[in-house]
Structures are given as C-alpha cells and as structure tokens.
Design a protein around this motif. Structure first.
Motif, PDB file in Angstrom:
ATOM      1  N   GLN A 138      97.892  31.801 -61.855  1.00 13.86           N
ATOM      2  CA  GLN A 138      96.956  32.843 -61.421  1.00 13.86           C
ATOM      3  C   GLN A 138      95.526  32.310 -61.417  1.00 13.86           C
ATOM      4  O   GLN A 138      94.764  32.574 -60.508  1.00 13.86           O
ATOM      5  CB  GLN A 138      97.059  34.072 -62.335  1.00 13.86           C
ATOM      6  CG  GLN A 138      96.150  35.221 -61.926  1.00 13.86           C
ATOM      7  CD  GLN A 138      96.541  35.802 -60.567  1.00 13.86           C
ATOM      8  OE1 GLN A 138      97.712  35.946 -60.267  1.00 13.86           O
ATOM      9  NE2 GLN A 138      95.552  36.115 -59.751  1.00 13.86           N
ATOM     10  N   ARG A 141      95.136  30.050 -58.393  1.00 13.77           N
ATOM     11  CA  ARG A 141      95.078  30.877 -57.185  1.00 13.77           C
ATOM     12  C   ARG A 141      93.715  31.548 -57.041  1.00 13.77           C
ATOM     13  O   ARG A 141      93.125  31.566 -55.966  1.00 13.77           O
ATOM     14  CB  ARG A 141      96.185  31.923 -57.232  1.00 13.77           C
ATOM     15  CG  ARG A 141      96.380  32.668 -55.942  1.00 13.77           C
ATOM     16  CD  ARG A 141      97.599  33.548 -56.005  1.00 13.77           C
ATOM     17  NE  ARG A 141      98.492  32.930 -56.964  1.00 13.77           N
ATOM     18  CZ  ARG A 141      99.456  33.536 -57.645  1.00 13.77           C
ATOM     19  NH1 ARG A 141      99.701  34.762 -57.469  1.00 13.77           N
ATOM     20  NH2 ARG A 141     100.201  32.919 -58.513  1.00 13.77           N
ATOM     21  N   ASP A 142      93.209  32.113 -58.148  1.00 12.35           N
ATOM     22  CA  ASP A 142      91.907  32.780 -58.115  1.00 12.35           C
ATOM     23  C   ASP A 142      90.801  31.793 -57.749  1.00 12.35           C
ATOM     24  O   ASP A 142      89.906  32.111 -56.964  1.00 12.35           O
ATOM     25  CB  ASP A 142      91.596  33.435 -59.466  1.00 12.35           C
ATOM     26  CG  ASP A 142      92.497  34.628 -59.752  1.00 12.35           C
ATOM     27  OD1 ASP A 142      93.172  35.112 -58.812  1.00 12.35           O
ATOM     28  OD2 ASP A 142      92.527  35.065 -60.922  1.00 12.35           O
ATOM     29  N   ASN A 145      91.077  30.996 -54.009  1.00 14.67           N
ATOM     30  CA  ASN A 145      90.602  32.133 -53.215  1.00 14.67           C
ATOM     31  C   ASN A 145      89.080  32.235 -53.260  1.00 14.67           C
ATOM     32  O   ASN A 145      88.436  32.556 -52.259  1.00 14.67           O
ATOM     33  CB  ASN A 145      91.245  33.431 -53.691  1.00 14.67           C
ATOM     34  CG  ASN A 145      92.678  33.559 -53.228  1.00 14.67           C
ATOM     35  OD1 ASN A 145      93.045  33.029 -52.189  1.00 14.67           O
ATOM     36  ND2 ASN A 145      93.494  34.250 -54.007  1.00 14.67           N
ATOM     37  N   ILE A 148      87.679  29.732 -50.885  1.00 18.53           N
ATOM     38  CA  ILE A 148      87.840  30.168 -49.498  1.00 18.53           C
ATOM     39  C   ILE A 148      86.779  31.205 -49.132  1.00 18.53           C
ATOM     40  O   ILE A 148      86.144  31.134 -48.090  1.00 18.53           O
ATOM     41  CB  ILE A 148      89.269  30.724 -49.261  1.00 18.53           C
ATOM     42  CG1 ILE A 148      90.294  29.583 -49.338  1.00 18.53           C
ATOM     43  CG2 ILE A 148      89.362  31.452 -47.926  1.00 18.53           C
ATOM     44  CD1 ILE A 148      91.723  30.041 -49.352  1.00 18.53           C
ATOM     45  N   ARG A 149      86.580  32.175 -50.018  1.00 17.60           N
ATOM     46  CA  ARG A 149      85.576  33.218 -49.761  1.00 17.60           C
ATOM     47  C   ARG A 149      84.172  32.626 -49.698  1.00 17.60           C
ATOM     48  O   ARG A 149      83.355  33.040 -48.894  1.00 17.60           O
ATOM     49  CB  ARG A 149      85.642  34.299 -50.843  1.00 17.60           C
ATOM     50  CG  ARG A 149      86.836  35.236 -50.670  1.00 17.60           C
ATOM     51  CD  ARG A 149      86.738  36.419 -51.614  1.00 17.60           C
ATOM     52  NE  ARG A 149      86.721  36.041 -53.022  1.00 17.60           N
ATOM     53  CZ  ARG A 149      87.785  35.860 -53.791  1.00 17.60           C
ATOM     54  NH1 ARG A 149      88.999  36.012 -53.281  1.00 17.60           N
ATOM     55  NH2 ARG A 149      87.677  35.528 -55.056  1.00 17.60           N
TER      56      ARG A 149
END
Length: 152
Positions: A138, A141-142, A145, A148-149
């Motif tokens: 997790q 993944r965070d 992400n 990406i943002r």
C-alpha cells in the motif's frame, strides 16, 4: 529428456542423394519432436512445483531443501532447452519453421526469469519480511500514485 545427440547425428548425415530441402523438412519435423519433448518436461516440472506448493506442514528447512531441488530441475531443463533452441533457430532462419518453437522460446524465457530468483534470495526476502524490513505494498502504491499526480 530429449534426443539432442540423436538429432546431431542425423543432422551430420552425409548427403544421401535426396534434395537438401527434403532433408531439411525432415530434420525440422524431428526438431519439432525435440521441442514437444522439452515442453512436456517443462510441464512436468510445473506440475511437481504446484503439487509441492499444495503440501501442508513442511518445515522451513525442508522448504529450503525442496526449493533448491525444484530450482535444480529448472536449471537442468533450461540447459537442455537452450541446446534444443540453438538447433531449431537455424531451421527457422533458413525458412523451415519448427512446430511450437515459439512456445519453447516463451517457456525458456519464463524459466530463465524464474532462475534469477535463487532459493537463497527467496529465503533472504522471507526473512526480511519476518523481521519487518519490507515496505508494505500500500505504501509503494501510494508513493507511485503521488508521483503520477505530481507529474500532471
């Protein structure tokens, strides 16, 4: 087990008066049998590995020994598959396709990747997880992400 030596003997056969094309077609067909044999051996190793994975109550030390044995089966298979592939690539490049050669190429690539993870590396990774030295999925993944943002 394949008959690589037998193939080499046949491929080294002196010209018998038949056209070279006919001889190559026959050798390519025989090579296809080598491919089938190699793929069958690979499937047997996969089956053994799956059966072992479903066994219960294996001690951690026994699991290391079993993992080493399976790894060695894959190593032996890869050595033999590599010999088969080295012979059949010649036929494909000469315009005589060998049946299921792409399947063998794929299986060989999968096994080669599998062999990169030695039983020792896997044991070390398991021990690191037990010691809490792993990063939770997790969190990874965070972090991805967030990157990406941020890039938008």
């Amino acid at each position: 087990m394949t008959a690589i030596f037998l193939f080499d003997v046949l491929a080294d056969e002196p010209d018998t008066g038949r056209s070279d094309s006919h001889r190559m077609v026959q050798l390519a067909q025989f090579a296809g049998k080598l491919v089938e044999s190699s793929l069958a051996d690979w499937r047997r190793i996969l089956d053994v590995e799956q059966e072992i994975g479903s066994l219960e109550h294996i001690t951690p030390q026994k699991l290391v020994d079993v993992s080493r044995s399976v790894y060695e089966m894959y190593e032996a298979w890869a050595r033999e598959a590599e010999q088969v592939l080295s012979r059949i690539r010649h036929f494909s490049s000469a315009g005589y396709p060998v049946s299921r050669s792409e399947d063998l190429e794929d299986a060989y690539a999968k096994v080669s990747n599998r062999l990169a993870l030695t039983p020792e590396k896997i044991s070390r990774a398991i021990e690191q997880v037990r010691q809490g030295l792993a990063i939770p999925m997790q969190e990874i993944r965070d972090g991805l992400n967030a990157r990406i943002r941020a890039g938008r």
